[in-house]
Scaffold this active site. Structure first.
Site, PDB file in Angstrom:
ATOM      1  N   TYR A  15      -7.143  -8.624  11.660  1.00 40.47           N
ATOM      2  CA  TYR A  15      -5.796  -8.411  12.195  1.00 40.47           C
ATOM      3  C   TYR A  15      -5.710  -8.964  13.611  1.00 40.47           C
ATOM      4  O   TYR A  15      -6.673  -8.872  14.382  1.00 40.47           O
ATOM      5  CB  TYR A  15      -5.471  -6.912  12.235  1.00 40.47           C
ATOM      6  CG  TYR A  15      -5.168  -6.329  10.870  1.00 40.47           C
ATOM      7  CD1 TYR A  15      -3.904  -6.466  10.314  1.00 40.47           C
ATOM      8  CD2 TYR A  15      -6.148  -5.658  10.137  1.00 40.47           C
ATOM      9  CE1 TYR A  15      -3.616  -5.930   9.054  1.00 40.47           C
ATOM     10  CE2 TYR A  15      -5.865  -5.125   8.882  1.00 40.47           C
ATOM     11  CZ  TYR A  15      -4.592  -5.265   8.352  1.00 40.47           C
ATOM     12  OH  TYR A  15      -4.310  -4.742   7.111  1.00 40.47           O
ATOM     13  N   GLN A  49       1.961  -5.861   5.793  1.00 38.36           N
ATOM     14  CA  GLN A  49       2.228  -5.537   4.401  1.00 38.36           C
ATOM     15  C   GLN A  49       3.690  -5.827   4.108  1.00 38.36           C
ATOM     16  O   GLN A  49       4.514  -5.710   5.012  1.00 38.36           O
ATOM     17  CB  GLN A  49       1.910  -4.081   4.130  1.00 38.36           C
ATOM     18  CG  GLN A  49       0.467  -3.725   4.400  1.00 38.36           C
ATOM     19  CD  GLN A  49       0.108  -2.327   3.916  1.00 38.36           C
ATOM     20  OE1 GLN A  49       0.929  -1.577   3.433  1.00 38.36           O
ATOM     21  NE2 GLN A  49      -1.173  -2.009   4.062  1.00 38.36           N
ATOM     22  N   GLU A  80     -12.668  -2.265   2.237  1.00 37.79           N
ATOM     23  CA  GLU A  80     -13.262  -1.901   3.533  1.00 37.79           C
ATOM     24  C   GLU A  80     -14.373  -0.865   3.344  1.00 37.79           C
ATOM     25  O   GLU A  80     -14.354   0.217   3.939  1.00 37.79           O
ATOM     26  CB  GLU A  80     -12.182  -1.414   4.516  1.00 37.79           C
ATOM     27  CG  GLU A  80     -11.200  -2.516   4.843  1.00 37.79           C
ATOM     28  CD  GLU A  80     -10.327  -2.294   6.085  1.00 37.79           C
ATOM     29  OE1 GLU A  80     -10.321  -1.176   6.634  1.00 37.79           O
ATOM     30  OE2 GLU A  80      -9.667  -3.271   6.500  1.00 37.79           O
ATOM     31  N   GLU A 111      -6.339  -9.024   3.891  1.00 37.78           N
ATOM     32  CA  GLU A 111      -5.563  -8.285   4.908  1.00 37.78           C
ATOM     33  C   GLU A 111      -5.553  -9.119   6.173  1.00 37.78           C
ATOM     34  O   GLU A 111      -6.613  -9.404   6.750  1.00 37.78           O
ATOM     35  CB  GLU A 111      -6.151  -6.901   5.166  1.00 37.78           C
ATOM     36  CG  GLU A 111      -5.873  -5.947   4.023  1.00 37.78           C
ATOM     37  CD  GLU A 111      -6.239  -4.502   4.323  1.00 37.78           C
ATOM     38  OE1 GLU A 111      -6.162  -4.082   5.494  1.00 37.78           O
ATOM     39  OE2 GLU A 111      -6.615  -3.804   3.359  1.00 37.78           O
ATOM     40  N   GLU A 162       0.845  -1.200   0.000  1.00 37.85           N
ATOM     41  CA  GLU A 162       0.000   0.000   0.000  1.00 37.85           C
ATOM     42  C   GLU A 162       0.876   1.244   0.000  1.00 37.85           C
ATOM     43  O   GLU A 162       2.010   1.220   0.498  1.00 37.85           O
ATOM     44  CB  GLU A 162      -0.896  -0.025   1.252  1.00 37.85           C
ATOM     45  CG  GLU A 162      -1.796   1.201   1.359  1.00 37.85           C
ATOM     46  CD  GLU A 162      -2.932   1.046   2.361  1.00 37.85           C
ATOM     47  OE1 GLU A 162      -2.933   0.064   3.120  1.00 37.85           O
ATOM     48  OE2 GLU A 162      -3.817   1.925   2.371  1.00 37.85           O
TER      49      GLU A 162
END
Ligand code: AHR
Length: 511
Positions: free
Chosen positions: A258, A364, A192, A315, A44
């Site tokens: 996450y 990431q 999202e 993610e 990103e």
């Protein structure tokens, strides 16, 4: 007193027994394949991921090809990176692709409002990202802008990328130096959308999805795999709505989850300074991925029993407080043995759910969150998480081998989690790979393994472990944690006997 002592001895004996002699059964393969795309990554425009991570200054002395860092490319090629997601994340829904094409000195700048409010110069855009993917020999996964972009803008981006012929976008592409289309297929329709991607309700999003997805066309030779923006963690209603309203009108539906060490977003916990209780809680939160995938999959099964729609966990990873002294908007964190155990465990979960999970992207790749690689000017280090991806690459596109076992418990205070997690596969040459993770930092686990109907003669292996869960690789000690040969597995008759050390990740190769 004697009675208390006897009680303690019985408890300890029971605990020791519970940690040993696990019986594991590995069964023969069916047609199910562990998609290599489960081993995907995410880049990103955030902090130092693109700028300083992949992309260097003009005239930099860091070895590069057209400003793309060669050390990073080589490291990622070694782990067979299958796909790379870009340009976000939250950034994707503020990104206007036309600002990132054409002569670099003429590209407009923008403010990266999501990540530190820094100025984005758009020097890394569509051509640069696809050049990076070419160098990595991986598939691009582009996330289109639904939150602040128009349908026309998305439609034209797809035309620019994929149309092979005479058209307005293909002409501009050729003027910018690229005659042939790139044939991008993985296509995210927003990110999202329940949060930074527009704060939408699932009903509103699914209507928008259909509209954007309609005009993101399939050009000859480039049918799009459209991926809808899915749930945040346990938002099962989001998945239910998408499945009910879009159904098989999408290739995949995402899930973002996450691991927050404390479970508290406003004080997530340190990346390097934690005690056993904090480690235990982190692993408990990591293991929640199993429950989330099981429940989201059950909803998907209702509407799509043939499992045509992929669950795309694009993610995932551990998200801690940033390294002290770094920009809080840049999400830079160190990476310890604990994070390697998170990676090994999560990849085992994905492998074991590979009937539904067909793609995943760790957040990431470089310098952000659970990074594989950290850079500091011309230096680059590989994190413990990188080494897990190196170990597990053998599962990519291999046939899934079902396994059965009952895990010993890892107990802290009044709480317990499974100490052991495993997955197994067989590659096209017939070689069997078994990846085992022992989360218990104090007790080893002994396993005896039956391999029903599988032929093998020799066993070898590699292990990732270290003295402390908090151990990390640093720029002054870059190789503290790395994979080494494992000698704790033996053939005994037709059985495989394994001694799995505490806090370790092991991948065995049976030939
Ligand atoms: O990975 C960091 C951010 O986490 C992404 O931009 C966003 O999609 C998620 O909230």
């Amino acid at each position: 007193m004697k009675k208390i002592l006897l009680f303690i001895i019985i408890c300890l004996t029971f605990r020791a027994t519970a940690q040993t002699d696990v019986k594991l059964t590995v069964q023969t393969a069916n047609e199910r394949v562990i998609s290599k795309h489960i081993y995907g990554h995410f880049s990103e425009h955030l902090g130092r991921c693109i700028y300083d991570g992949f992309w260097v200054e003009e005239n930099s002395t860091i070895p590069n090809k057209g400003r793309i860092r060669l050390d990073v490319v080589e490291a990622l090629k070694k782990i067979n990176i299958p796909n790379l997601r870009w340009p976000g994340g939250c950034f994707a829904d503020e990104y206007h692709w036309r600002d990132g094409i054409g002569p670099r000195n003429e590209r407009p700048k923008m403010v990266n409002t999501n990540w530190g409010g820094v100025t984005e110069d758009n020097s890394f855009g569509t051509h640069e990202f696809l050049e990076l993917c070419d160098m990595l020999k991986c598939e691009p996964y582009v996330a289109g802008n639904v939150g602040s972009g128009t349908v026309e803008e998305m439609a034209k981006w797809v035309e620019y990328l994929n149309f092979d012929g005479v058209s307005p976008m293909a002409t501009i592409r050729a003027q910018n130096g690229r005659k042939q289309p790139w044939k991008v297929t993985y296509w995210g329709v927003g990110n999202e959308s329940w949060g930074c991607g527009g704060n939408m309700t699932p009903d509103y999003y699914t209507d928008l999805y259909k509209r954007y997805a309609t005009y993101a066309r399939d050009y000859p030779g480039s049918p799009l795999k459209r991926i809808a923006s899915g749930a945040n963690g346990d938002d099962y209603n989001w998945t239910e709505t998408c499945m009910k309203k879009i159904g098989t009108g999408m290739w995949g539906l995402t899930l973002h989850y996450y691991t927050i060490p404390t479970g508290n977003w406003s004080a997530k916990g340190s990346a390097t300074n934690f005690n056993e209780e904090q480690y235990f809680n982190t692993m408990k939160n990591c293991l929640r991925m199993e429950e989330l995938i099981t429940k989201h999959s059950a909803i998907m099964d209702k509407y799509d029993p043939k499992k045509k729609v992929a669950l795309v966990v694009d993610e995932w990873g551990v998200w801690t407080d940033v390294e002290p002294g770094t920009n809080p908007g840049f999400l830079y964190q160190q990476n310890s043995l604990r994070d390697a155990l998170i990676a090994g465990t999560t990849l085992n979960i994905f492998n074991n759910h590979s009937d539904r999970v067909k793609m995943a992207n760790l957040a990431q790749t470089v310098n952000v969150l659970q990074a594989l690689i950290l850079t500091e000017k011309n230096k680059m280090i590989l994190t413990p998480t990188y080494h897990v991806f190196d170990l597990y690459k053998v599962h990519q596109d291999a046939k899934y081998l079902p396994i059965k076992f009952s895990s010993p418990e890892y107990i802290v205070g009044n709480n317990k989690i499974s100490a052991l997690n495993i997955s197994a596969s067989q590659d096209s040459t017939g070689t069997i790979h078994i990846s085992l993770v022992n989360l218990d930092p104090k007790n080893k686990i002994s396993l005896t393994t039956d391999l029903d109907g599988l032929k093998w003669n020799t066993v070898s292996g590699q292990i990732l472990t270290s003295a402390e869960l908090t151990d990390v690789n640093t720029f002054s000690n870059p190789d503290k944690i790395h994979n080494t040969a494992f000698s704790g597995a033996k053939k005994s008759g037709n059985q495989l006997k394994i001694n799995l050390p505490a806090q370790s990740i092991v991948v065995l190769t049976l030939k």
